[in-house]
Structures are given as C-alpha cells and as structure tokens.
Design a protein around this motif. Structure first.
Motif, PDB file in Angstrom:
ATOM      1  N   PHE A  96       0.821  -1.200   0.000  1.00 23.74           N
ATOM      2  CA  PHE A  96       0.000   0.000   0.000  1.00 23.74           C
ATOM      3  C   PHE A  96       0.864   1.262   0.000  1.00 23.74           C
ATOM      4  O   PHE A  96       2.049   1.218   0.345  1.00 23.74           O
ATOM      5  CB  PHE A  96      -0.944   0.030   1.218  1.00 23.74           C
ATOM      6  CG  PHE A  96      -0.245  -0.094   2.548  1.00 23.74           C
ATOM      7  CD1 PHE A  96       0.225   1.029   3.220  1.00 23.74           C
ATOM      8  CD2 PHE A  96      -0.055  -1.335   3.135  1.00 23.74           C
ATOM      9  CE1 PHE A  96       0.879   0.918   4.444  1.00 23.74           C
ATOM     10  CE2 PHE A  96       0.583  -1.467   4.364  1.00 23.74           C
ATOM     11  CZ  PHE A  96       1.051  -0.339   5.020  1.00 23.74           C
ATOM     12  N   ALA A 106      -4.431   7.694   4.739  1.00 24.21           N
ATOM     13  CA  ALA A 106      -5.070   6.663   3.929  1.00 24.21           C
ATOM     14  C   ALA A 106      -4.003   5.674   3.500  1.00 24.21           C
ATOM     15  O   ALA A 106      -2.900   6.073   3.105  1.00 24.21           O
ATOM     16  CB  ALA A 106      -5.736   7.278   2.701  1.00 24.21           C
ATOM     17  N   ALA A 107      -4.309   4.388   3.614  1.00 23.69           N
ATOM     18  CA  ALA A 107      -3.417   3.338   3.130  1.00 23.69           C
ATOM     19  C   ALA A 107      -4.037   2.794   1.848  1.00 23.69           C
ATOM     20  O   ALA A 107      -4.953   1.972   1.892  1.00 23.69           O
ATOM     21  CB  ALA A 107      -3.250   2.244   4.181  1.00 23.69           C
ATOM     22  N   LEU A 108      -3.572   3.318   0.719  1.00 28.73           N
ATOM     23  CA  LEU A 108      -4.156   2.967  -0.573  1.00 28.73           C
ATOM     24  C   LEU A 108      -3.529   1.694  -1.126  1.00 28.73           C
ATOM     25  O   LEU A 108      -2.309   1.621  -1.307  1.00 28.73           O
ATOM     26  CB  LEU A 108      -3.977   4.115  -1.571  1.00 28.73           C
ATOM     27  CG  LEU A 108      -4.636   5.451  -1.201  1.00 28.73           C
ATOM     28  CD1 LEU A 108      -4.460   6.452  -2.340  1.00 28.73           C
ATOM     29  CD2 LEU A 108      -6.112   5.276  -0.866  1.00 28.73           C
ATOM     30  N   SER A 109      -4.366   0.733  -1.395  1.00 28.14           N
ATOM     31  CA  SER A 109      -3.912  -0.566  -1.886  1.00 28.14           C
ATOM     32  C   SER A 109      -3.105  -0.429  -3.168  1.00 28.14           C
ATOM     33  O   SER A 109      -3.471   0.311  -4.085  1.00 28.14           O
ATOM     34  CB  SER A 109      -5.122  -1.462  -2.146  1.00 28.14           C
ATOM     35  OG  SER A 109      -4.756  -2.638  -2.824  1.00 28.14           O
ATOM     36  N   SER A 127      -3.348  -6.774  -0.656  1.00 29.60           N
ATOM     37  CA  SER A 127      -4.096  -5.837   0.198  1.00 29.60           C
ATOM     38  C   SER A 127      -5.534  -5.745  -0.310  1.00 29.60           C
ATOM     39  O   SER A 127      -6.486  -5.858   0.464  1.00 29.60           O
ATOM     40  CB  SER A 127      -3.430  -4.463   0.226  1.00 29.60           C
ATOM     41  OG  SER A 127      -3.147  -4.006  -1.084  1.00 29.60           O
ATOM     42  N   SER A 137      -7.798  -3.735  -1.002  1.00 24.68           N
ATOM     43  CA  SER A 137      -8.732  -2.658  -0.683  1.00 24.68           C
ATOM     44  C   SER A 137      -7.982  -1.596   0.098  1.00 24.68           C
ATOM     45  O   SER A 137      -6.872  -1.828   0.586  1.00 24.68           O
ATOM     46  CB  SER A 137      -9.918  -3.179   0.144  1.00 24.68           C
ATOM     47  OG  SER A 137      -9.483  -3.624   1.416  1.00 24.68           O
ATOM     48  N   ASN A 138      -8.588  -0.425   0.217  1.00 25.60           N
ATOM     49  CA  ASN A 138      -7.954   0.660   0.952  1.00 25.60           C
ATOM     50  C   ASN A 138      -8.262   0.574   2.441  1.00 25.60           C
ATOM     51  O   ASN A 138      -9.288   0.021   2.849  1.00 25.60           O
ATOM     52  CB  ASN A 138      -8.427   2.008   0.402  1.00 25.60           C
ATOM     53  CG  ASN A 138      -8.035   2.213  -1.046  1.00 25.60           C
ATOM     54  OD1 ASN A 138      -7.034   1.661  -1.511  1.00 25.60           O
ATOM     55  ND2 ASN A 138      -8.799   3.002  -1.775  1.00 25.60           N
ATOM     56  N   HIS A 167     -11.572  -6.827   3.084  1.00 21.29           N
ATOM     57  CA  HIS A 167     -11.518  -5.786   4.119  1.00 21.29           C
ATOM     58  C   HIS A 167     -11.303  -6.345   5.522  1.00 21.29           C
ATOM     59  O   HIS A 167     -11.001  -5.576   6.442  1.00 21.29           O
ATOM     60  CB  HIS A 167     -12.810  -4.968   4.112  1.00 21.29           C
ATOM     61  CG  HIS A 167     -13.006  -4.170   2.865  1.00 21.29           C
ATOM     62  ND1 HIS A 167     -12.772  -2.810   2.783  1.00 21.29           N
ATOM     63  CD2 HIS A 167     -13.405  -4.551   1.628  1.00 21.29           C
ATOM     64  CE1 HIS A 167     -13.023  -2.396   1.551  1.00 21.29           C
ATOM     65  NE2 HIS A 167     -13.402  -3.433   0.829  1.00 21.29           N
ATOM     66  N   VAL A 182     -12.074   8.975   1.221  1.00 20.00           N
ATOM     67  CA  VAL A 182     -11.230   7.821   0.909  1.00 20.00           C
ATOM     68  C   VAL A 182     -12.152   6.693   0.457  1.00 20.00           C
ATOM     69  O   VAL A 182     -13.062   6.292   1.177  1.00 20.00           O
ATOM     70  CB  VAL A 182     -10.403   7.371   2.131  1.00 20.00           C
ATOM     71  CG1 VAL A 182      -9.517   6.184   1.754  1.00 20.00           C
ATOM     72  CG2 VAL A 182      -9.552   8.523   2.664  1.00 20.00           C
ATOM     73  N   HIS A 208     -12.083   1.265  -3.012  1.00 17.88           N
ATOM     74  CA  HIS A 208     -11.256   0.844  -4.150  1.00 17.88           C
ATOM     75  C   HIS A 208     -11.043   2.060  -5.039  1.00 17.88           C
ATOM     76  O   HIS A 208     -12.000   2.745  -5.403  1.00 17.88           O
ATOM     77  CB  HIS A 208     -11.933  -0.282  -4.930  1.00 17.88           C
ATOM     78  CG  HIS A 208     -12.087  -1.538  -4.132  1.00 17.88           C
ATOM     79  ND1 HIS A 208     -11.095  -2.494  -4.033  1.00 17.88           N
ATOM     80  CD2 HIS A 208     -13.111  -1.988  -3.370  1.00 17.88           C
ATOM     81  CE1 HIS A 208     -11.513  -3.478  -3.249  1.00 17.88           C
ATOM     82  NE2 HIS A 208     -12.736  -3.195  -2.832  1.00 17.88           N
ATOM     83  N   ILE A 229      -8.452   8.851  -3.829  1.00 25.17           N
ATOM     84  CA  ILE A 229      -8.982   9.792  -2.853  1.00 25.17           C
ATOM     85  C   ILE A 229      -9.647  10.923  -3.627  1.00 25.17           C
ATOM     86  O   ILE A 229      -9.164  11.334  -4.679  1.00 25.17           O
ATOM     87  CB  ILE A 229      -7.841  10.347  -1.977  1.00 25.17           C
ATOM     88  CG1 ILE A 229      -7.208   9.198  -1.172  1.00 25.17           C
ATOM     89  CG2 ILE A 229      -8.338  11.436  -1.033  1.00 25.17           C
ATOM     90  CD1 ILE A 229      -5.904   9.574  -0.510  1.00 25.17           C
TER      91      ILE A 229
END
Length: 313
Positions: A12, A23-26, A32, A34-35, A84, A244, A247, A250
């Motif tokens: 991520f 935010a931890a964006l995949s 991962s 998903s975010n 998730h 956020v 998927h 942002i």
C-alpha cells in the motif's frame, strides 16, 4: 494531501490527509486488495479495515506503530467482504468493532471463501488462461490484478484464522481521543447488508469503504442499489473535504454525486435493456458508457447489469 515517506510498503501507499490521518491505498495485485486507514487520536490509534491477507495487514500494523508511536488500539470493520477483514487476525490482541450484521456475515462468509480458495488452486491457472486470451487493456489489467490478489490469498490460506469483531454497535458510536474524535456510523446496507463508514468531523475526512469507488466499477451484486443511493444522499449532508474510497483513489465531496450517477446510470441501462427486449443471456452486447470506459474492474459492469435484471431492477 501528501505521500508519506515515514513508512514504505509493497502492499500500500500511505497518503497524509490531515494531522494524524493517513489513507493506506492498496497497491493492486499485492494482497491488500482494498484501501484502509490509520488515525492517530492523540492517545489511541484507529485502524479502519484490515486488508485481504494477514501478510498485507502485518505491514499495516507496523506502519501504524511507526506513524503514531503506539500499537493499534482498535480496528474497525466497514463490512464483511474478505478483502476488508481477512487481516483481522493480525490485530486479534486489540478490540475489533463492526455492526452486528457485519460480524454475523464475517463468521459465515470468511471461512467459506477461504475454503473455496484452498480447495481450488486451479483458480490461478484459469486466470492465467483468460489473461493469455484477453485483448482489452482494461480487462487484462483486471486479470493481472486478480492473479496477484488470488496468489497472495492462496499463499496465506494455511495461516488464515477466523478473527471476529469483539464489539458491535448500532447506528453511530463516537470514538473520543485526546487530539480528535471520530464517528463510526452505519446508515444500513447498500453495497452489502450492512455498511459502515468512519467520519472525522473536525478534519472533514470520511472513509467510506466500498460505499465509494473512485475510478473503479462498484459491485452491487450483494447489495441494494436504491438503498445505496439513499445512503450516499444522507452522507452528502455531512461536511466533507476528503473522501477515501474502498477501491481506487482519494477524492472530494463531488465524488458522491459521481457515485450516485454511476448507480442510477446502471439502473437506467437495465430498464432500457428490458424495454428493448434484451435478455440476460446477451447483456455482453451492452457497451460500457464512455465516461466509465477507463474504470478498473470492467467485468463488474456486466455482472451488475445481470444482477439488476435477475432482481427485476
């Protein structure tokens, strides 16, 4: 919004949204799927959603500790989908919270899905075969990402351990910290039977999980489109600067109208198809509208149309 350089992961990307909010964006295809989110409350650390695999979730836990200087103190599950919640086990020593319905569905669905992956390793060969035949760039990208996600899930199947939420709530619960407060809320189900989101009123940041897709087709086969639209209309009444997605990327509050338009558009396409005597068997003849042509996961579009037709729209 800035890319955080305090922690690097192959699963991520960390994006700083406000003081103490990330935010931890995949990164697609890494496990991962998903975010997620990390929120430093000042004296507590919230993890919002836990990725699809324990391997990716372990990096999320480490990132939270490095960013906030403490271990995670609570994990929030937005809904029951595997991508998730399958990282929950990495946080089994801290409270995990969801709605009662979400907890019930995790208990039912997660073991079933893991067994399906465990007993069907040929999925990888099937995806590889489809990839070799596919000519569409968007569909090739979708298959490559799926191949990566499936590979990581299969790699982790032996270590998966069902880890259920330990706390359930109804409607809204306020989480108070020394620096800020957050509201974990459900307006019911739209994407699934029960969907929750995290809202930070002071920062005007909202983690909508799969109620919001940005640049991706949103899957509503297990949900209800009309209820989903109603939920988003209620969310629009909140003061929001940053969204956020579950998927994708942002965005700002205007993404709510885009998401509502997507759902309404697919409903109308389905109505028109029936009126012109189209059938479920030939829905592949329906073209994806140009404004969604570049969206990720394009196969979801026709799955959605099929679902609407089967439900009688």
């Amino acid at each position: 919004m800035t890319v955080s350089t305090e922690f690097s992961s192959k699963y991520f990307s960390l994006i700083s949204l406000a003081e103490g909010v990330w935010a931890a964006l995949s990164i697609p295809g890494t496990g991962s799927w998903s975010n997620a989110g990390i929120i430093d409350m000042g004296d507590q650390t919230i993890i919002f959603d836990a990725f699809a695999t324990p391997t990716a979730a372990q990096d999320l836990r480490i990132a939270a500790e490095k960013l906030t200087g403490r271990q995670a103190t609570i994990v929030l599950n937005s809904h029951y989908h595997l991508d998730h919640v399958s990282g929950n086990q990495v946080f089994q020593d801290v409270p995990i919270m969801s709605t009662k319905l979400t907890r019930e569905q995790i208990a039912i669905q997660q073991p079933r899905l893991i067994e399906i992956f465990k007993n069907n390793p040929e999925y990888l060969d099937q995806v590889k075969a489809e990839l070799e035949q596919e000519e569409s760039y968007q569909k090739r990208q979708e298959l490559e990402d799926l191949l990566g996600e499936y590979s990581m899930i299969l790699k982790d199947t032996e270590r998966f351990k069902l880890t259920l939420p330990t706390i359930t709530f109804e409607d809204t619960i306020t989480l108070n910290g020394a620096r800020m407060y957050a509201e974990f809320t459900t307006y019911g189900g739209g994407h699934t039977c029960s969907d929750s989101f995290l809202y930070l009123p002071k920062e005007q940041v909202i983690f909508l999980a799969d109620l919001m897709h940005i640049g991706y087709h949103a899957d509503f086969r297990q949900g209800n489109v009309d209820q989903w639209i109603n939920i988003l209309e209620r969310v629009k009444k909140l003061k929001i600067k940053t969204i956020v997605s579950g998927h994708g990327g942002i965005g700002t509050a205007e993404e709510l109208d885009k998401m509502i338009d997507y759902l309404n558009t697919l409903k109308q396409i389905s109505v028109d198809w029936v009126q012109h005597e189209g059938t479920i068997e030939n829905i592949d003849e329906i073209d994806i509208p140009k404004r969604y042509a570049s969206y990720g996961a394009p196969s979801i579009f026709h799955y959605n149309i099929k679902s609407l037709l089967e439900k009688g729209i």
